[in-house]
Design an enzyme around this catalytic site. Structure first.
Site, PDB file in Angstrom:
ATOM      1  N   LYS A  89      38.082  11.571 -61.376  1.00  0.00           N
ATOM      2  CA  LYS A  89      37.084  11.508 -60.298  1.00  0.00           C
ATOM      3  C   LYS A  89      35.810  12.195 -60.764  1.00  0.00           C
ATOM      4  O   LYS A  89      35.783  13.408 -60.961  1.00  0.00           O
ATOM      5  CB  LYS A  89      37.610  12.172 -59.030  1.00  0.00           C
ATOM      6  CG  LYS A  89      36.641  12.075 -57.847  1.00  0.00           C
ATOM      7  CD  LYS A  89      37.011  13.024 -56.717  1.00  0.00           C
ATOM      8  CE  LYS A  89      38.295  12.628 -56.047  1.00  0.00           C
ATOM      9  NZ  LYS A  89      38.585  13.475 -54.846  1.00  0.00           N
ATOM     10  N   GLY A 128      37.409   2.733 -58.403  1.00  0.00           N
ATOM     11  CA  GLY A 128      36.745   2.684 -57.108  1.00  0.00           C
ATOM     12  C   GLY A 128      35.573   3.634 -57.071  1.00  0.00           C
ATOM     13  O   GLY A 128      35.425   4.494 -57.938  1.00  0.00           O
ATOM     14  N   ASP A 140      43.057  17.065 -43.846  1.00  0.00           N
ATOM     15  CA  ASP A 140      42.600  15.682 -43.727  1.00  0.00           C
ATOM     16  C   ASP A 140      43.748  14.708 -43.992  1.00  0.00           C
ATOM     17  O   ASP A 140      43.603  13.747 -44.750  1.00  0.00           O
ATOM     18  CB  ASP A 140      41.432  15.417 -44.689  1.00  0.00           C
ATOM     19  CG  ASP A 140      40.644  14.167 -44.327  1.00  0.00           C
ATOM     20  OD1 ASP A 140      40.752  13.709 -43.178  1.00  0.00           O
ATOM     21  OD2 ASP A 140      39.921  13.644 -45.200  1.00  0.00           O
ATOM     22  N   VAL A 180      35.754   6.913 -59.271  1.00  0.00           N
ATOM     23  CA  VAL A 180      37.065   7.198 -59.846  1.00  0.00           C
ATOM     24  C   VAL A 180      37.334   6.193 -60.957  1.00  0.00           C
ATOM     25  O   VAL A 180      37.231   4.969 -60.744  1.00  0.00           O
ATOM     26  CB  VAL A 180      38.181   7.132 -58.782  1.00  0.00           C
ATOM     27  CG1 VAL A 180      39.534   7.422 -59.424  1.00  0.00           C
ATOM     28  CG2 VAL A 180      37.907   8.127 -57.665  1.00  0.00           C
ATOM     29  N   GLY A 209      32.477   5.645 -54.238  1.00  0.00           N
ATOM     30  CA  GLY A 209      31.934   5.928 -52.925  1.00  0.00           C
ATOM     31  C   GLY A 209      30.535   6.493 -53.076  1.00  0.00           C
ATOM     32  O   GLY A 209      29.964   6.489 -54.176  1.00  0.00           O
TER      33      GLY A 209
END
Length: 234
Positions: A41, A19, A139, A26, A21
């Protein structure tokens, strides 16, 4: 146009992309020394154009990297290795096959109550362990709780965690996800371990009902409701 898959990052051969962002990718990688698959990551701060945000990102990435090997608990994703430098920064973590709890926060995909109770219990055990080691996650939300295909639970993403041993003397500003923030986070007050418990309570509410205790059209409206309104009755 798809970006070519790197052959290796550091000492870790890359298998596939898991994945991505705006600030990182990652990968599924191989740990050649321990003969296991890991999640790697890779930071990509160059994609952040604002210099202030880029500096903040590097600080948070380093924050997560400092946890390498420190939080060894069966319900926390293990951090095995970390490299942070100007050329290449990455974190090597336990690879968990499964999905986040996010998919089970809607009315049509709720989990059985007994399963939710087990999940929250395991999360409490993991947070208690982290808190005793001076770490406040800050979080906690469904997207940061993994449900492995075997049924186990893993809390992940300590990127915005408050670490007692870091000796930070100034506030980092408002960090976290608005819908799951405790009132003290919204007010940017000094935090205690209770802020994670509050956020976990919001997660439990959502897993049980398929909706949030506070719903609003914007982040600011959400924060106002957290401070000034009681949650919706179940």
């Amino acid at each position: 146009m798809a970006t070519a898959l790197p052959e290796k990052i550091g000492k870790y051969p890359i298998i596939s992309e898991l994945g991505r962002g705006s600030s990182g990718i990652v990968y599924l990688a191989q740990d050649p020394f321990n003969q296991r698959e890991v999640a790697l990551k890779l930071a990509s701060p160059e994609n952040i154009t604002d210099p202030v945000e880029a500096k903040r990102f590097r600080k948070l990435f380093l924050n997560e990297a400092t946890l390498a090997g420190k939080l060894n608990h069966p319900n926390i994703v293990a951090v095995y290795d970390a490299v942070v430098d100007e050329e290449c920064s990455y974190i090597v973590m336990e690879y968990v096959q499964g999905d986040t709890l996010k998919k089970h926060c809607h009315a049509g995909s709720l989990l059985p109550i007994e399963k939710i109770v087990a999940i929250i219990y395991k999360c409490c055990m993991a947070l208690d362990f982290a808190h005793k080691h001076g770490v406040i996650h800050r979080d906690i939300k469904p997207a940061n709780i993994l449900l492995a295909y075997g049924g186990d639970i893993k809390i992940t993403d300590f990127g915005v965690a408050q670490i007692a041993s870091s000796q930070q003397t100034q506030m980092d500003g408002m960090l976290g996800s608005p819908a799951y923030m405790s009132p003290e986070q919204v007010r940017e007050q000094p935090l205690t371990t209770q802020t994670d418990i509050y956020s976990l309570g919001v997660v439990m509410y959502q897993l049980l009902t398929g909706r949030l205790p506070f719903e609003a059209g914007s982040g600011y409206a959400m924060l106002s409701k957290i401070l000034n309104e009681p949650p919706k009755a179940v």
